[in-house]
Design a protein around this motif. Structure first.
Motif, PDB file in Angstrom:
ATOM      1  N   ILE A 196      84.214  25.187 -17.644  1.00 11.71           N
ATOM      2  CA  ILE A 196      85.277  26.067 -18.116  1.00 11.71           C
ATOM      3  C   ILE A 196      84.706  27.470 -18.270  1.00 11.71           C
ATOM      4  O   ILE A 196      83.652  27.657 -18.881  1.00 11.71           O
ATOM      5  N   ARG A 197      85.412  28.444 -17.733  1.00 11.58           N
ATOM      6  CA  ARG A 197      84.967  29.824 -17.809  1.00 11.58           C
ATOM      7  C   ARG A 197      85.276  30.425 -19.178  1.00 11.58           C
ATOM      8  O   ARG A 197      86.184  29.996 -19.882  1.00 11.58           O
ATOM      9  N   GLU A 198      84.526  31.444 -19.518  1.00 11.59           N
ATOM     10  CA  GLU A 198      84.738  32.142 -20.784  1.00 11.59           C
ATOM     11  C   GLU A 198      86.132  32.769 -20.826  1.00 11.59           C
ATOM     12  O   GLU A 198      86.591  33.377 -19.863  1.00 11.59           O
ATOM     13  N   GLY A 199      86.820  32.628 -21.960  1.00  7.04           N
ATOM     14  CA  GLY A 199      88.144  33.194 -22.144  1.00  7.04           C
ATOM     15  C   GLY A 199      89.283  32.298 -21.716  1.00  7.04           C
ATOM     16  O   GLY A 199      90.454  32.676 -21.883  1.00  7.04           O
ATOM     17  N   THR A 200      89.011  31.127 -21.196  1.00  8.87           N
ATOM     18  CA  THR A 200      90.074  30.204 -20.772  1.00  8.87           C
ATOM     19  C   THR A 200      90.754  29.595 -21.993  1.00  8.87           C
ATOM     20  O   THR A 200      90.098  29.131 -22.919  1.00  8.87           O
ATOM     21  N   ALA A 254      99.982  36.221 -40.974  1.00 13.21           N
ATOM     22  CA  ALA A 254     100.799  35.321 -40.162  1.00 13.21           C
ATOM     23  C   ALA A 254     100.502  35.493 -38.678  1.00 13.21           C
ATOM     24  O   ALA A 254     100.464  34.517 -37.917  1.00 13.21           O
ATOM     25  N   GLU A 255     100.256  36.746 -38.256  1.00 12.53           N
ATOM     26  CA  GLU A 255      99.898  36.979 -36.851  1.00 12.53           C
ATOM     27  C   GLU A 255      98.545  36.365 -36.519  1.00 12.53           C
ATOM     28  O   GLU A 255      98.359  35.805 -35.426  1.00 12.53           O
ATOM     29  N   ILE A 256      97.588  36.451 -37.471  1.00 14.52           N
ATOM     30  CA  ILE A 256      96.264  35.855 -37.239  1.00 14.52           C
ATOM     31  C   ILE A 256      96.380  34.339 -37.139  1.00 14.52           C
ATOM     32  O   ILE A 256      95.799  33.710 -36.227  1.00 14.52           O
ATOM     33  N   VAL A 257      97.119  33.743 -38.053  1.00  9.79           N
ATOM     34  CA  VAL A 257      97.288  32.292 -38.007  1.00  9.79           C
ATOM     35  C   VAL A 257      98.025  31.881 -36.742  1.00  9.79           C
ATOM     36  O   VAL A 257      97.718  30.852 -36.118  1.00  9.79           O
ATOM     37  N   LEU A 258      98.978  32.702 -36.328  1.00  8.26           N
ATOM     38  CA  LEU A 258      99.718  32.399 -35.109  1.00  8.26           C
ATOM     39  C   LEU A 258      98.797  32.457 -33.888  1.00  8.26           C
ATOM     40  O   LEU A 258      98.946  31.663 -32.950  1.00  8.26           O
ATOM     41  N   ALA A 259      97.813  33.387 -33.914  1.00 10.97           N
ATOM     42  CA  ALA A 259      96.865  33.468 -32.795  1.00 10.97           C
ATOM     43  C   ALA A 259      95.939  32.260 -32.754  1.00 10.97           C
ATOM     44  O   ALA A 259      95.396  31.928 -31.693  1.00 10.97           O
ATOM     45  N   ARG A 260      95.754  31.597 -33.884  1.00 14.47           N
ATOM     46  CA  ARG A 260      94.873  30.428 -33.934  1.00 14.47           C
ATOM     47  C   ARG A 260      95.511  29.187 -33.325  1.00 14.47           C
ATOM     48  O   ARG A 260      94.855  28.147 -33.239  1.00 14.47           O
ATOM     49  N   THR A 261      96.734  29.288 -32.927  1.00 18.01           N
ATOM     50  CA  THR A 261      97.347  28.150 -32.240  1.00 18.01           C
ATOM     51  C   THR A 261      96.792  27.975 -30.835  1.00 18.01           C
ATOM     52  O   THR A 261      97.042  26.950 -30.199  1.00 18.01           O
ATOM     53  N   LYS A 262      96.047  28.983 -30.338  1.00 17.66           N
ATOM     54  CA  LYS A 262      95.419  28.891 -29.014  1.00 17.66           C
ATOM     55  C   LYS A 262      93.915  28.716 -29.187  1.00 17.66           C
ATOM     56  O   LYS A 262      93.261  29.502 -29.875  1.00 17.66           O
ATOM     57  N   ILE A 263      93.358  27.675 -28.587  1.00 20.96           N
ATOM     58  CA  ILE A 263      91.913  27.410 -28.618  1.00 20.96           C
ATOM     59  C   ILE A 263      91.329  27.929 -27.315  1.00 20.96           C
ATOM     60  O   ILE A 263      91.676  27.454 -26.226  1.00 20.96           O
ATOM     61  N   VAL A 264      90.450  28.926 -27.423  1.00 17.96           N
ATOM     62  CA  VAL A 264      89.918  29.642 -26.271  1.00 17.96           C
ATOM     63  C   VAL A 264      88.421  29.370 -26.166  1.00 17.96           C
ATOM     64  O   VAL A 264      87.706  29.326 -27.184  1.00 17.96           O
ATOM     65  N   ALA A 265      87.916  29.194 -24.950  1.00 21.03           N
ATOM     66  CA  ALA A 265      86.477  28.974 -24.719  1.00 21.03           C
ATOM     67  C   ALA A 265      85.718  30.266 -25.008  1.00 21.03           C
ATOM     68  O   ALA A 265      86.004  31.291 -24.397  1.00 21.03           O
ATOM     69  N   PRO A 266      84.736  30.248 -25.923  1.00 23.75           N
ATOM     70  CA  PRO A 266      84.010  31.483 -26.252  1.00 23.75           C
ATOM     71  C   PRO A 266      82.981  31.884 -25.211  1.00 23.75           C
ATOM     72  O   PRO A 266      82.563  33.039 -25.162  1.00 23.75           O
ATOM     73  N   PHE A 267      82.531  30.947 -24.385  1.00 18.73           N
ATOM     74  CA  PHE A 267      81.573  31.249 -23.318  1.00 18.73           C
ATOM     75  C   PHE A 267      81.734  30.185 -22.235  1.00 18.73           C
ATOM     76  O   PHE A 267      82.397  29.164 -22.430  1.00 18.73           O
ATOM     77  N   THR A 268      81.129  30.447 -21.078  1.00 17.48           N
ATOM     78  CA  THR A 268      81.202  29.495 -19.981  1.00 17.48           C
ATOM     79  C   THR A 268      80.435  28.234 -20.355  1.00 17.48           C
ATOM     80  O   THR A 268      79.274  28.300 -20.765  1.00 17.48           O
ATOM     81  N   MET A 269      81.076  27.080 -20.204  1.00 17.60           N
ATOM     82  CA  MET A 269      80.491  25.836 -20.703  1.00 17.60           C
ATOM     83  C   MET A 269      80.930  24.663 -19.841  1.00 17.60           C
ATOM     84  O   MET A 269      81.864  24.767 -19.031  1.00 17.60           O
ATOM     85  N   ARG A 270      80.232  23.571 -20.056  1.00 19.01           N
ATOM     86  CA  ARG A 270      80.616  22.289 -19.476  1.00 19.01           C
ATOM     87  C   ARG A 270      81.136  21.398 -20.594  1.00 19.01           C
ATOM     88  O   ARG A 270      80.489  21.240 -21.621  1.00 19.01           O
ATOM     89  N   LEU A 271      82.343  20.839 -20.379  1.00 18.84           N
ATOM     90  CA  LEU A 271      82.940  20.011 -21.411  1.00 18.84           C
ATOM     91  C   LEU A 271      82.222  18.668 -21.491  1.00 18.84           C
ATOM     92  O   LEU A 271      82.016  17.995 -20.487  1.00 18.84           O
ATOM     93  N   ARG A 272      81.857  18.306 -22.701  1.00 19.58           N
ATOM     94  CA  ARG A 272      81.130  17.069 -22.924  1.00 19.58           C
ATOM     95  C   ARG A 272      81.959  16.006 -23.635  1.00 19.58           C
ATOM     96  O   ARG A 272      81.705  14.811 -23.490  1.00 19.58           O
ATOM     97  N   GLU A 273      82.974  16.446 -24.391  1.00 19.67           N
ATOM     98  CA  GLU A 273      83.764  15.504 -25.177  1.00 19.67           C
ATOM     99  C   GLU A 273      85.179  16.038 -25.304  1.00 19.67           C
ATOM    100  O   GLU A 273      85.388  17.239 -25.496  1.00 19.67           O
ATOM    101  N   LEU A 274      86.166  15.163 -25.200  1.00 19.07           N
ATOM    102  CA  LEU A 274      87.585  15.526 -25.306  1.00 19.07           C
ATOM    103  C   LEU A 274      88.270  14.500 -26.194  1.00 19.07           C
ATOM    104  O   LEU A 274      88.182  13.298 -25.942  1.00 19.07           O
TER     105      LEU A 274
END
Length: 501
Positions: free
Chosen positions: A96-100, A218-238
């Motif tokens: 997964i690329r950073e920012g996805t 409320a805007e900050i909490v609303l933005a937390r509804t999206k989980i974004v990758a902080p850096f390029t990574m390989r997913l290990r667990e879902l």
């Protein structure tokens, strides 16, 4: 008579041979030595030896550990709700690329909360606007009442003049005075209202700031509804999927970075010490220039004669007036001491399995402390992304692999190397010039798994016995034979048998 002659001849022959045997036995017994025993004593016991030479030995030690990513990340749901959207590439093993945007949680309730907060902010603003309009109206009323008061005062003055001239009654004067008092009362009330309005306005503005902060929250909490990758990574667990409800604080996904891998190799305590560079002692602090010769010695903890020197090579001596002792160097992971270790120690990661013998160059990173259960110390080494593929076998290093880490130190000259099996509780069996065994007490300079470097007790050219001698008696005769195979093996262990880079 003719029948007795053969029997008598055989009897004479037997008696002659018996007498000859008795004579030989008497002669051998009288001589006091055995030819067989003398021959065996002169030969001695055959032994295998190696010749001691002064060489530049390469200290090394091997540890084992598991490959892991230097950076790992746990995607935690900061708000509760239902997962309404998940990226198509969110699968275990995918990169997964950073920012996805990985997940989106239903924001409906949070949006309603934001709308309520925004409405509250609008209401407070309306109150502030109403207060400002009221202030303007009060100021206008005050101006009118001030004119009314002025007219009432003039009317009172005329009435009083007429009263003194006898042209007006006392009731008219009192009526004029009442009109003045009524006008003054209206002016005072309006002035009091104008003085109270700023305080009310400040209260409403504070409420507006609070409500605006709620809108921002409320805007900050609303933005937390999206989980974004902080850096390029390989997913290990879902742990979740679309349509599943999550709670705040739940781990929904785990990823690991691709830029740097690390291995925490477990080594015996003190096993890496022969590889480390020497630690220079810290020079003593300079005396104070105005100190008298017969003054009392400093009683600070860092000035005691038995205080441990600071092993930090680039650290400076403490000031004589500093009452606090110097901090331990291990807390400074970026100092010159660790840089010297990285220059002196060359780690190599090795993977051995069926049909695979691959190596990767690594670099020293840090120490990981002592494990009280296994009684081993951890040494962390790192590998960059460009070094993850082995050139010899084209094997890619990945997280979870169990590997060996071989640490190579700088060559140490002047080592009198002896195989470890040739040292018996600090004693070596040495062959002297007349092929006799001599017991030598050794002082070990430093030791490895397969050989030791002797500090004293041996000299170059000595023949050290490596075969089993039981019992080993000082002065016994031996027949030494140089073991070529063991000599070559020892040379490979002492020197660099392979390119550690």
């Amino acid at each position: 008579m003719s029948k007795l002659k053969p029997f008598l001849g055989r009897a004479v022959t037997f008696l002659g041979l018996t007498g000859l045997g008795v004579g030989v036995y008497v002669w051998l017994t009288a001589s006091g030595e055995s030819p067989r025993a003398r021959t065996k004593g002169e030969r001695g016991q055959p032994v295998r030896v190696v010749v001691v030479n002064e060489v530049a030995a390469v200290p090394r030690v091997t540890g084992y550990g598991e490959v892991a990513a230097s950076r790992s990340w746990q995607g935690v749901a900061e708000v509760g709700g239902t997962v309404i959207e998940m990226h198509a590439d969110v699968q275990v093993g995918r990169i997964i690329r950073e920012g996805t945007v990985l997940f989106e949680i239903d924001p409906e309730e949070l949006e309603l909360e934001k709308l309520r907060t925004v409405a509250s902010a609008k209401g407070v603003r309306a109150q502030i606007a109403e207060l400002e309009t009221r202030e303007q109206s009060t100021r206008a009323s005050l101006a009118v009442e001030a004119k009314v008061l002025a007219l009432a005062e003039k009317e009172l003055e005329r009435t009083q003049v007429l009263y003194r001239q006898g042209n007006a009654a006392q009731s008219e004067v009192e009526t004029a005075e009442g009109a003045v008092l009524g006008a003054e009362k209206s002016v005072v009330a309006l002035k009091n209202t104008l003085e109270e309005l700023p305080a009310a306005r400040r209260v409403l503005r504070a409420q507006l700031e609070e409500v605006n902060a709620g809108v921002t929250g409320a805007e900050i909490v609303l933005a937390r509804t999206k989980i974004v990758a902080p850096f390029t990574m390989r997913l290990r667990e879902l742990n979740v999927t679309t349509g599943q409800s999550v709670s705040s604080g739940q781990i929904v996904v785990v990823g690991e970075g691709l830029d740097v891998l690390e291995v925490t190799a477990r080594l015996p305590i003190g096993g890496i010490d022969p590889l480390l560079p020497e630690r220079p002692e810290r020079p003593p602090p300079d005396p104070e220039p105005d100190a008298e010769p017969d003054s009392e010695p400093d009683s600070e903890p860092n000035s005691e004669p038995d205080a441990e020197p600071d092993p930090e090579p680039d650290s400076k001596p403490d000031s004589p007036s500093d009452p606090e002792p110097a901090p331990p160097p291990v807390a400074r992971t970026g100092g010159g001491w660790f840089e010297r270790i990285a220059d002196a120690v060359t780690p190599v990661v090795r993977l051995r399995m069926a049909g695979v013998d691959a190596t990767w160059p690594a670099r020293f990173s840090r120490f990981a402390g002592v494990d009280p259960l296994s009684r081993t110390t951890g040494v962390v080494v790192e590998l960059d992304r460009s070094q993850r593929r082995s050139g010899s076998n084209d094997v890619r290093l990945s997280s979870g692999m169990h590997v060996a880490v071989e640490f190579f130190g700088a060559p140490k000259p002047g080592c009198l190397a002896v195989p470890i099996e040739a040292v018996h509780d600090g004693v070596a069996y040495v062959v002297v010039d007349d092929d006799h065994l001599e017991l030598r007490t050794l002082e070990i300079d430093w030791a490895q798994e397969d050989f030791v470097c002797v500090g004293s007790g041996l000299s170059p050219g000595d023949q050290v016995i490596i075969s089993d001698v039981s019992p080993a008696v000082d002065g016994m005769r031996v027949v030494p034979t140089v073991d070529r195979f063991e000599t070559e093996r020892l040379a490979g262990l002492v020197g660099s048998s392979e390119d550690p880079s």
